[in-house]
Design a protein around this motif. Structure first.
Motif, PDB file in Angstrom:
ATOM      1  N   GLY A  17       0.793  -1.220   0.000  1.00  0.00           N
ATOM      2  CA  GLY A  17       0.000   0.000   0.000  1.00  0.00           C
ATOM      3  C   GLY A  17       0.817   1.256   0.000  1.00  0.00           C
ATOM      4  N   MET A  18       2.135   1.112  -0.021  1.00  0.00           N
ATOM      5  CA  MET A  18       3.030   2.266   0.020  1.00  0.00           C
ATOM      6  C   MET A  18       3.782   2.385  -1.294  1.00  0.00           C
ATOM      7  SD  MET A  18       4.575   1.980   3.880  1.00  0.00           S
ATOM      8  CE  MET A  18       4.705   0.197   3.914  1.00  0.00           C
ATOM      9  N   SER A  19       4.035   3.602  -1.708  1.00  0.00           N
ATOM     10  CA  SER A  19       4.841   3.846  -2.903  1.00  0.00           C
ATOM     11  C   SER A  19       5.697   5.064  -2.661  1.00  0.00           C
ATOM     12  CB  SER A  19       3.957   4.070  -4.141  1.00  0.00           C
ATOM     13  OG  SER A  19       3.149   5.216  -3.965  1.00  0.00           O
ATOM     14  N   GLY A  20       6.788   5.175  -3.447  1.00  0.00           N
ATOM     15  CA  GLY A  20       7.688   6.305  -3.274  1.00  0.00           C
ATOM     16  C   GLY A  20       8.535   6.139  -2.036  1.00  0.00           C
ATOM     17  N   THR A  63       6.115   9.948  -0.953  1.00  0.00           N
ATOM     18  CA  THR A  63       5.528   8.761  -0.361  1.00  0.00           C
ATOM     19  C   THR A  63       4.008   8.860  -0.401  1.00  0.00           C
ATOM     20  OG1 THR A  63       7.406   8.474   1.112  1.00  0.00           O
ATOM     21  CG2 THR A  63       5.364   7.367   1.728  1.00  0.00           C
ATOM     22  N   GLU A  64       3.369   7.804  -0.857  1.00  0.00           N
ATOM     23  CA  GLU A  64       1.915   7.745  -0.887  1.00  0.00           C
ATOM     24  C   GLU A  64       1.459   6.424  -0.282  1.00  0.00           C
ATOM     25  OE1 GLU A  64       0.652   8.246  -4.886  1.00  0.00           O
ATOM     26  OE2 GLU A  64       1.415  10.295  -5.085  1.00  0.00           O
ATOM     27  N   GLU A  65       0.304   6.433   0.348  1.00  0.00           N
ATOM     28  CA  GLU A  65      -0.246   5.217   0.920  1.00  0.00           C
ATOM     29  C   GLU A  65      -1.683   5.043   0.459  1.00  0.00           C
ATOM     30  OE1 GLU A  65       0.239   4.531   5.060  1.00  0.00           O
ATOM     31  OE2 GLU A  65       2.207   5.512   5.159  1.00  0.00           O
ATOM     32  N   GLU A  72      -6.099  -8.042  -2.728  1.00  0.00           N
ATOM     33  CA  GLU A  72      -4.729  -7.968  -2.225  1.00  0.00           C
ATOM     34  C   GLU A  72      -4.625  -8.507  -0.804  1.00  0.00           C
ATOM     35  OE1 GLU A  72      -2.727  -4.152  -4.506  1.00  0.00           O
ATOM     36  OE2 GLU A  72      -4.217  -3.786  -2.919  1.00  0.00           O
ATOM     37  N   VAL A  73      -5.652  -8.253   0.009  1.00  0.00           N
ATOM     38  CA  VAL A  73      -5.656  -8.787   1.376  1.00  0.00           C
ATOM     39  C   VAL A  73      -5.635 -10.308   1.345  1.00  0.00           C
ATOM     40  CG1 VAL A  73      -7.012  -9.000   3.491  1.00  0.00           C
ATOM     41  CG2 VAL A  73      -6.790  -6.778   2.374  1.00  0.00           C
ATOM     42  N   LYS A  74      -6.478 -10.910   0.494  1.00  0.00           N
ATOM     43  CA  LYS A  74      -6.514 -12.370   0.378  1.00  0.00           C
ATOM     44  C   LYS A  74      -5.191 -12.891  -0.158  1.00  0.00           C
ATOM     45  CE  LYS A  74      -9.242 -16.209  -1.452  1.00  0.00           C
ATOM     46  NZ  LYS A  74     -10.437 -16.596  -2.249  1.00  0.00           N
ATOM     47  N   GLU A  75      -4.628 -12.182  -1.127  1.00  0.00           N
ATOM     48  CA  GLU A  75      -3.331 -12.551  -1.692  1.00  0.00           C
ATOM     49  C   GLU A  75      -2.267 -12.559  -0.606  1.00  0.00           C
ATOM     50  OE1 GLU A  75      -1.886 -11.274  -6.029  1.00  0.00           O
ATOM     51  OE2 GLU A  75      -1.613  -9.689  -4.550  1.00  0.00           O
TER      52      GLU A  75
END
Length: 285
Positions: A17-20, A63-65, A72-75
């Protein structure tokens, strides 16, 4: 693969869920596909991946969340279960051989991340970094595996890849990786590559060994699972990748083994269930 309801590992750092939050890595487009193809199941090539990608880093990105999707949670739950299965199987194997086991960690990320082996992006493919003993995995790789590599896909393709990377952790614990690096010193590129192939094929053997033990303990296999693993192994053989990328095969440049070799060693681990049958270094010399 039957996995719901089993233990999930706590050794997972989910950063999807995070990028940057670091230097942006230019891993897209043709460059990204080439790096992904050449470094699929990177293993001990994690340092090389870092060096390549660090050379292509750009400016810092903000940074982005975001919240993970239900898919994705199931993954994430599935991957945590796979990691727990690897921990349980290798704990048992190490105990049977009077060895001390230490669990690896797994980081799930999206886009890019920083590792002890350097910067990594989704173009790197899943890999194990011995510097921090962490497996790094961007789940988007598995769509690439299916659409660009021609693999069947499916949940057991993910299981095979993770088990292969965990195999590199086992090689680190047993000292195999360090012995291989020392053996490569002073060798020609072709001879050094042969040792790299042996290391990678042994990780495939360990993935098969894990499958054997996990099936005994959890009866987790469903029809088609082994075929999914073999399809993934076939898709990322050096010969298949080189033929796809450059239209010709150069055996001296192989670092991971042919499609046939990768399928053979996975199958051998699965069928024998005997860690003593995995000395790829002796059999490939």
């Amino acid at each position: 693969m039957k996995w719901i309801g089993r233990r999930q590992s706590d050794n997972v750092d989910d950063r999807r869920g995070m990028s940057g939050g670091g230097k942006a890595i230019l891993g897209g487009g043709a460059l990204g596909i080439i790096i992904l193809l050449l470094n699929a199941f990177g293993g001990e090539n994690g340092q090389m991946i870092g060096n390549i990608l660090q050379q292509t880093q750009g400016q810092a990105a903000p940074t982005e969340e975001r919240a993970l999707t239900p898919e994705e949670v199931k993954e994430g739950e599935f991957v945590k279960t796979l990691l727990a299965d690897n921990e349980d199987v290798w704990t048992k194997i190490f105990q049977e051989n009077n060895l001390t086991f230490e669990a690896a960690r797994l980081q799930l990320f999206s886009g890019q991340t920083q590792t002890a082996c350097g910067g990594a992006s989704s173009a790197s493919g899943p890999f194990y970094c011995p510097g921090d003993r962490i497996i790094y995995m961007d789940m988007s790789f598995f769509e690439e595996l299916r659409t660009k590599f021609g693999a069947e896909g499916g949940d057991f393709a993910v299981a095979y890849v993770l088990a292969h990377e965990y195999g590199h952790h086992i090689q680190t614990l047993l000292g195999t990786s360090e012995k291989m690096r020392r053996a490569q010193e002073g060798k020609s590129e072709a001879e050094a590559n042969k040792l790299s192939v042996a290391l990678e094929l042994q990780a495939d053997f360990y993935a098969g060994l894990w499958t054997h033990y996990n099936e005994q303990q959890n009866a987790m296999l469903e029809p088609g699972d082994i075929e999914e693993a073999l399809s993934a192994a076939n898709a990322v053989g050096d010969d298949a990748i080189q033929k796809k990328m450059q239209g010709q095969v150069v055996p001296d440049s192989f670092t991971h083994g042919t499609s046939e070799q990768r399928m053979y060693w996975f199958s051998r681990g699965f069928k024998t269930g005997d860690i003593r049958q995995g000395n790829t270094f002796a059999e490939l010399n």
